[in-house]
Every structure is written in C-alpha cells, then in structure tokens.
Design a protein around this motif. Structure first.
Motif, PDB file in Angstrom:
ATOM      1  N   CYS A 110      -1.153  72.604  -4.802  1.00 54.87           N
ATOM      2  CA  CYS A 110      -0.320  74.188  -4.294  1.00 54.87           C
ATOM      3  C   CYS A 110       0.353  74.118  -2.776  1.00 54.87           C
ATOM      4  CB  CYS A 110      -1.826  74.810  -4.813  1.00 54.87           C
ATOM      5  SG  CYS A 110      -0.782  76.560  -4.346  1.00 54.87           S
ATOM      6  N   CYS A 113      -3.334  77.070  -1.659  1.00 51.19           N
ATOM      7  CA  CYS A 113      -4.333  76.908  -2.055  1.00 51.19           C
ATOM      8  C   CYS A 113      -5.310  75.065  -1.760  1.00 51.19           C
ATOM      9  CB  CYS A 113      -4.944  78.566  -2.953  1.00 51.19           C
ATOM     10  SG  CYS A 113      -4.581  77.360  -4.725  1.00 51.19           S
ATOM     11  N   CYS A 131       2.351  77.460  -8.833  1.00 48.59           N
ATOM     12  CA  CYS A 131       0.704  77.354  -8.647  1.00 48.59           C
ATOM     13  C   CYS A 131       0.473  79.213  -9.251  1.00 48.59           C
ATOM     14  CB  CYS A 131      -0.083  77.298  -7.222  1.00 48.59           C
ATOM     15  SG  CYS A 131      -1.975  77.678  -7.348  1.00 48.59           S
ATOM     16  N   CYS A 133      -2.301  80.671  -8.034  1.00 47.60           N
ATOM     17  CA  CYS A 133      -1.865  82.646  -7.281  1.00 47.60           C
ATOM     18  C   CYS A 133      -0.825  82.167  -6.144  1.00 47.60           C
ATOM     19  CB  CYS A 133      -2.717  81.802  -6.031  1.00 47.60           C
ATOM     20  SG  CYS A 133      -1.783  80.286  -4.908  1.00 47.60           S
TER      21      CYS A 133
END
Ligand code: BJW
Ligand code: ZN
Length: 222
Positions: A110, A113, A131, A133
């Motif tokens: 990612c 993050c 991702c 996130c």
C-alpha cells in the motif's frame, strides 16, 4: 556456493526478458515503466503492464534450469540463491530460501499505510488495485531509484564474498547493485562461472563463460 540469477533463466519458460528481443511492451521499455515516477504519473498504465506480466507468468512453468538449481541446493551444504527475478518460478520449482533482490510480483504494497500482502490473482479483477485502507496499492517490487529490501544486499554480498563458486545465470549484469556481486565474488576468491546466451560486461573477467541456453547448460553442469 552462491548463485545469481536474472531474467534469462526464465526465458525458456516463456517469460520475456527485459532487454533484447521481446523486451518491449506496447513500445515501452522496462526503464520507462519500472520507476516510481511512471507510477505516480500513470498508475493504471504501470498496473496494465504488471497485470499482463502476472497473467503470462501464471501460465508459465519452471524449466530445467530452475529445477537444476533445486538439485544444487540439495547437494551443497553451503548454498545461497540470489535472484533479481520477481516471477516466483524459483519458488514454484521448489527452491527453498532465496534472496529476492528486486521483490516479488505476487506481493502488493500500500502506498498509503505501507501494508504488504500476497495476491496471486491473474488477471486482477480491477486495476489499479487498492488496499483495505482505501490507499492505492503498488506491486511489491523494487523500481529504479528505490533501495533494495532492508539488509538484503549485505546478505547477498556476504554469500558472494564467502563462495568458492559463484554461478551467474541469465543476467545482462547491467543493473546495480545486483551486478556488483560478480566482481565482489571474484575479489573474494570465488571461481565465477557465467551461463548466458550472450556476452555480458563481465564475460572477460569470469573464470568460465558458458554460452547457450540455461535450460540446456545448467542441468549438464549440475
Ligand atoms: C539467457 C537466456 C537463456 C536470455 N539462457 N541466458 C549508473 C551506474 C550504476 C548504477 C546506476 C547508474 N544509474 C542509475 C543507477 C542505479 C540503478 C541502475 O542500476 N541503473 C542501470 C540500468 C544503469 N539501480 C537502481 O536504481 C537500484 N536501486 C538503487 O540503486 O538504489 C539506490 C538507493 C539507495 C538508497 C535509497 C534510495 C536508492 C534498483 C534497481 C531495480 C531494478 N528493477 C527491475 C524491475 C523489477 C520489477 C519488475 O520486474 O517489474 O529489475 S529493472 C529489471 O532489470 C528487473 C531485473 O531484475 C533487472 C535485471 O535484468 P536482468 O535479469 O539482467 O534481465 P535482462 O533482460 O537485462 O537480461 C537477460 C539476460 O539473459 C541477457 O544477458 C540475455 O543474453 C540472457 N538470456 N535468454 C541464458 N535461455
Ligand atoms: Zn493501506
């Protein structure tokens, strides 16, 4: 013994090399796409290239050269496989531990993050992938201008420097720091054997240059 492999070892499995014939994808050279700058500019284009390569590699099989290295690993007490390849064909042939200097095409990372995870889907259902996130994901490989995975080059240098025999297989030996392992092994006292269909910048410094396809020469040597 230590071994350094490059794209040429997977050529007979049908995986295109980076330089030379077949090294192009839609008129782009690897040097144009394998960079953080290319990814920032056009993540979809870079992902299209990786998606194409993932599909191609997923259909390829390890060849006689990958398999011969598994035999070497079984026979040699001291053995380190160092690969520049991201294709995973050494793993699929059955090689155990190896140093993947340029990462792994079957892993994602990612850009937001930093999470990293395996993903073997080919083709990917949606590009560019994201991702959990929500951040943009990138291939888990090393692009030009990026550092190699933490500590890995030191480990590779240690193995090359301690080796009695250093086998260099199917690499143009022009990408650094990986290519520096060849003179490093030589300076450490290793007998250096190069297996390649063509000359490389190190051909006249190695102890033995075997000309021909790795899938034919390596099983005979082993
Ligand atoms: C057969 C065969 C058969 C065919 N049998 N043989 C000037 C001088 C020195 C260095 C630099 C410089 N300018 C810039 C640099 C640094 C740069 C670099 O080396 N550039 C050069 C090109 C000039 N290096 C980097 O940027 C590296 N990082 C770095 O230096 O970081 C410093 C840093 C430190 C701290 C903070 C920040 C930065 C990273 C390099 C990453 C390379 N990445 C790629 C892409 C990986 C992901 C992906 O696959 O998509 O790695 S590029 C590409 O080249 C890939 C390969 O692993 C790599 C090497 O290619 P390889 O394996 O040699 O393949 P080919 O195609 O070139 O050759 C195939 C060979 O096989 C040929 O010889 C054929 O003859 C042979 N062959 N069939 C046997 N059947
Ligand atoms: Zn994330």
């Amino acid at each position: 013994m230590a071994v350094l492999t490059g794209a040429g070892i997977s050529a007979e499995s049908g995986v295109p090399t980076f330089r030379g014939d077949g090294g192009l994808w839609k008129d782009y050279k690897a040097e144009d796409l394998a960079t953080p700058e290319a990814f920032v500019k056009d993540p979809r284009l870079v992902w299209e290239w990786y998606n194409w390569r993932r599909e191609l590699i997923s259909k390829a099989l390890p060849n006689a050269a990958h398999k011969a290295l598994v035999q070497l690993e079984i026979r040699k007490r001291e053995y380190t496989l160092i690969t520049q390849n991201v294709d995973g064909l050494h793993d699929r042939a059955g090689s155990g531990r190896m140093l993947k200097l340029h990462g792994d095409i079957w892993r994602m990372r990612c850009t937001v993050c930093g999470a990293n995870w395996p993903d073997r889907r080919a083709p990917l259902p949606k590009i560019p992938p994201h991702c959990a996130c929500g951040g943009l994901a990138r291939p888990g490989v090393v692009w030009f201008g990026e550092p190699l995975p933490d500590g890995m080059m030191k480990e590779a240098e240690h193995a090359a420097g301690a080796a009695e025999v250093f086998l260099v297989i199917g690499t143009a030996a022009v990408v650094y720091p990986a290519a520096s392992l060849v003179p490093y092994a030589k300076q450490g006292g290793a007998k250096v054997i190069e297996i390649n269909t063509d000359d490389t910048p190190f051909t006249n410094q190695v102890d033995c240059a075997l000309r021909g396809p790795a899938g034919e020469l390596l099983p005979r040597l082993v």
